[in-house]
Each structure stands twice: as C-alpha cells, then as structure tokens.
Design an enzyme around this catalytic site. Structure first.
Site, PDB file in Angstrom:
ATOM      1  N   GLU A   1     -22.346 -83.843  -6.574  1.00 38.00           N
ATOM      2  CA  GLU A   1     -23.486 -83.168  -7.633  1.00 38.00           C
ATOM      3  C   GLU A   1     -24.797 -83.148  -7.288  1.00 38.00           C
ATOM      4  OE1 GLU A   1     -23.910 -81.075 -10.291  1.00 38.00           O
ATOM      5  OE2 GLU A   1     -21.600 -80.032  -9.368  1.00 38.00           O
ATOM      6  N   GLY A   2     -25.259 -84.668  -7.104  1.00 37.63           N
ATOM      7  CA  GLY A   2     -26.432 -85.122  -7.011  1.00 37.63           C
ATOM      8  C   GLY A   2     -27.156 -84.057  -6.435  1.00 37.63           C
ATOM      9  N   HIS A   3     -26.273 -83.947  -4.568  1.00 36.60           N
ATOM     10  CA  HIS A   3     -27.294 -82.854  -3.391  1.00 36.60           C
ATOM     11  C   HIS A   3     -27.055 -81.108  -4.538  1.00 36.60           C
ATOM     12  CE1 HIS A   3     -24.633 -86.063  -0.519  1.00 36.60           C
ATOM     13  NE2 HIS A   3     -26.559 -85.770  -0.469  1.00 36.60           N
TER      14      HIS A   3
ATOM     15  N   GLY B   1     -33.482 -87.782  -3.640  1.00 38.91           N
ATOM     16  CA  GLY B   1     -32.781 -87.902  -4.979  1.00 38.91           C
ATOM     17  C   GLY B   1     -33.432 -89.491  -5.400  1.00 38.91           C
TER      18      GLY B   1
ATOM     19  N   LYS C   1     -31.726 -92.156  -6.379  1.00 45.16           N
ATOM     20  CA  LYS C   1     -30.998 -93.071  -5.686  1.00 45.16           C
ATOM     21  C   LYS C   1     -31.278 -93.945  -4.481  1.00 45.16           C
ATOM     22  CE  LYS C   1     -26.957 -92.656  -4.133  1.00 45.16           C
ATOM     23  NZ  LYS C   1     -27.171 -93.597  -3.270  1.00 45.16           N
TER      24      LYS C   1
ATOM     25  N   GLN D   1     -36.455 -94.704  -0.224  1.00 44.46           N
ATOM     26  CA  GLN D   1     -37.068 -93.858   0.988  1.00 44.46           C
ATOM     27  C   GLN D   1     -37.785 -92.672   0.256  1.00 44.46           C
ATOM     28  OE1 GLN D   1     -33.352 -91.574   2.367  1.00 44.46           O
ATOM     29  NE2 GLN D   1     -33.351 -90.252   1.417  1.00 44.46           N
TER      30      GLN D   1
ATOM     31  N   SER E   1     -22.517 -91.173  -4.109  1.00 44.85           N
ATOM     32  CA  SER E   1     -22.737 -90.831  -3.297  1.00 44.85           C
ATOM     33  C   SER E   1     -21.659 -91.070  -2.289  1.00 44.85           C
ATOM     34  CB  SER E   1     -22.925 -92.744  -2.676  1.00 44.85           C
ATOM     35  OG  SER E   1     -23.107 -92.719  -1.482  1.00 44.85           O
TER      36      SER E   1
HETATM   37  O1  PAF Z   1     -30.733 -88.891   2.411  1.00 47.82           O
HETATM   38  C1  PAF Z   1     -30.277 -88.624   2.849  1.00 47.82           C
HETATM   39  O2  PAF Z   1     -29.334 -87.997   2.705  1.00 47.82           O
HETATM   40  C2  PAF Z   1     -31.049 -88.967   4.306  1.00 47.82           C
HETATM   41  O3  PAF Z   1     -31.252 -90.471   4.510  1.00 47.82           O
HETATM   42  C3  PAF Z   1     -32.317 -87.784   5.020  1.00 47.82           C
HETATM   43  C4  PAF Z   1     -33.108 -87.779   3.639  1.00 47.82           C
HETATM   44  C5  PAF Z   1     -30.717 -86.574   4.345  1.00 47.82           C
HETATM   45  C6  PAF Z   1     -32.756 -87.625   6.329  1.00 47.82           C
HETATM   46  O4  PAF Z   1     -31.409 -87.772   6.904  1.00 47.82           O
END
Ligand code: PAF
Length: 287
Positions: free
Chosen positions: A35-37, A147, A149, A153, A185
């Site tokens: 669901e996050g994606h 995201g 989380k 990043q 996750s």
């Molecule tokens: O957050 C992630 O799933 C990964 O680090 C990403 C940004 C897709 C890069 O591979």
C-alpha cells in the site's frame, strides 16, 4: 499498462510523452509492492499526465552479505496491482542492462550518505543515488515520488537532484502503516508471526519518543535512552541505531527545538527494519 523491459524502449516512450507535452511522474520501487508504493502511484496519477513505475531490485545498493538474492520478487503480482491503479508503464529493466560489463560510474552524496543507515550500510546510498539518477535520465520525470519511511534516502535524493541540476520535483509522501502501526515494508514479508509481533517495538519506541518530546523533554540523550531501553526489553530485537537529527540535513541534535527527526533501525531476527517520526516543538524565544 505497458511493461517495458529495455532502456531504449523506455527512453523512446519518454521522448514521445515529452514531445506531446505530457508530464511524467516516476515512482521508483524495488517491487514486492504494498500500500505504501500504491499510495505513491495514486499521488503520481493525480499530479502527472503519465505514471511510470520502475520495478528493479538494484544490486548496487546491497552490501556483501545482505539480502539481494532473497529480496522478495513477484512481477506478476506487481503488474496486477499497478494495472488496477491505472499506472501507464511498468519499467522493469534487467540488471545487465542497467549495469553492463565495464560499468564504472557511481554517484555519491558526501557526508549525508555516511550517517544513520549509512554507518552500517556504507555503500547503500551510493547504489541508491546511482540507480535513481539513471532512472531520472531514462524516464525524464517531471516529478518523482518517494516514501518518508526512507527519510535519509529522501534527504539524499533531494540533495543529489539539486546539486546535479536535475529538473525534477522530488515529492516525499507519508509513511503508510498497518492497522497496528507497523510501517509497511517489503521486508516485513521475511518476519515470522513471532517476529512480526516483536517488530512493533519500532512503532512503540518512536511513539514513546514523540510523546516524551511533546511533554517537554528536549534532551536527545534522554529520548534516545528510552528508545534503547525499550528495544533492549524485546528479546527478538537488536538496535542498529537510534538518532535524533535535523530533518533537513540529518545533523545530530543534542537539544530538540523546532523540528526534529527521530529515526531507528532495528534487527528483528535477521531482518533489518527502519522507521521514523518527525516531531515539532515550539522554538524558544530569544530574549
Ligand atoms: O526505496 C527503494 O525502494 C529504493 O531504494 C529505490 C529508491 C527504488 C532505489 O532502488
């Protein structure tokens, strides 16, 4: 929805969208979607004419001994979910095409990449930045969605895009949680039932940290001591790090005033999970 597996085909699709004046939203993922994606896909669909979702388990962001081989992969399921959300393109390049023989070029965001998760995963963010910059070149997005989380990043990718003059708006969206509070996750799939229960120590320790700060505790050391105590009390958990940092530049904060990011990484059995919370307290007025 089209599934595109070659860099060349993705570049020419992007060029066609651009020529037609259509805006492109990119949701970079490593698949095993949750669901996050999907919340990022929905945000992209609202904000851009065309939504491209990349599904690529990026070898360069995994260190030796990490879970590159076992990382969950299910392209059929991912494609089904993305189709249902109305994504336009699923971009699924082969590792040999993203990193052909003789590949030598990597992107580093100095200092920021060594803190927090970078301390125990020293090449992780160089791998993330490299693949994300390559995706930016291939897909040419107007906006890219990530995201919160992965708070570190997010900060690093923003910095990279700004430093390297990439014309893309980086959109950071809220953490999506299960009904009991555990942050979604793809790695949650590794957890046994007992570990899944133990993993709530991340949510609970962050909740306690937030409450403690909101009740007036402004010394990071005191907040971190509480987190450490809580994690130590869970037999299946081992703390990797807990930190209180400035959410913009990830500098450690000794005293919490204004906005602060409280971030943790915890091993539950062999699975390393991360989570974070942002707190906002009133800044002390200068007399
Ligand atoms: O957050 C992630 O799933 C990964 O680090 C990403 C940004 C897709 C890069 O591979």
């Amino acid at each position: 929805m089209r599934i595109v597996t070659s860099v060349r085909a993705m570049k020419s699709a992007a060029a066609r969208f651009k020529a037609a004046g259509r805006t492109i939203g990119l949701v970079p993922t490593m698949g095993s979607l949750h669901e996050g994606h999907l919340s990022l896909v929905r945000a992209s669909k609202k904000a851009a004419d065309v939504t491209v979702v990349s599904v690529f388990v990026n070898p360069s962001q995994f260190g030796p001994g990490e879970d590159l081989k076992t990382y969950p992969r299910d392209l059929k399921r991912d494609a089904r979910l993305l189709r249902a959300e109305g994504a336009d393109i699923l971009f699924h390049p082969r590792p040999e095409e993203m990193y052909p023989r003789g590949y030598r070029t990597y992107v580093e965001v100095h200092d920021l990449q060594n803190r927090l998760c970078g301390a125990s995963r020293p090449t992780h963010f160089r791998g993330v930045c490299t693949v994300v910059l390559k995706l930016f070149h291939i897909v040419r997005p107007d906006r890219a969605f990530f995201g919160r989380k992965d708070a570190q990043q997010a900060v690093i990718i923003r910095r990279m895009a700004e430093d390297l003059d990439v014309d893309v708006r980086i959109e950071i969206r809220p953490i999506i949680r299960d009904s009991d509070g555990l942050a979604l996750s793809s790695r949650n799939a590794y957890l046994s039932a007992e570990e899944r229960r133990a993993a709530l120590v991340l949510t609970r320790s962050l909740k306690e940290a937030k409450m403690t700060i909101e009740r007036g505790e402004n010394r990071s050391a005191a907040v971190l001591a509480r987190i450490r105590r809580r994690v130590a009390a869970e037999p299946l958990a081992r703390l990797d790090y807990a930190a209180v940092v400035d959410p913009e530049d990830l500098e450690p904060l000794a005293v919490i005033q204004g906005r602060a990011l409280v971030a943790v990484a915890v091993f539950i059995g062999r699975t390393r999970l991360i989570d974070n919370v942002t707190v906002e307290t009133a800044k002390k007025k200068r007399r």
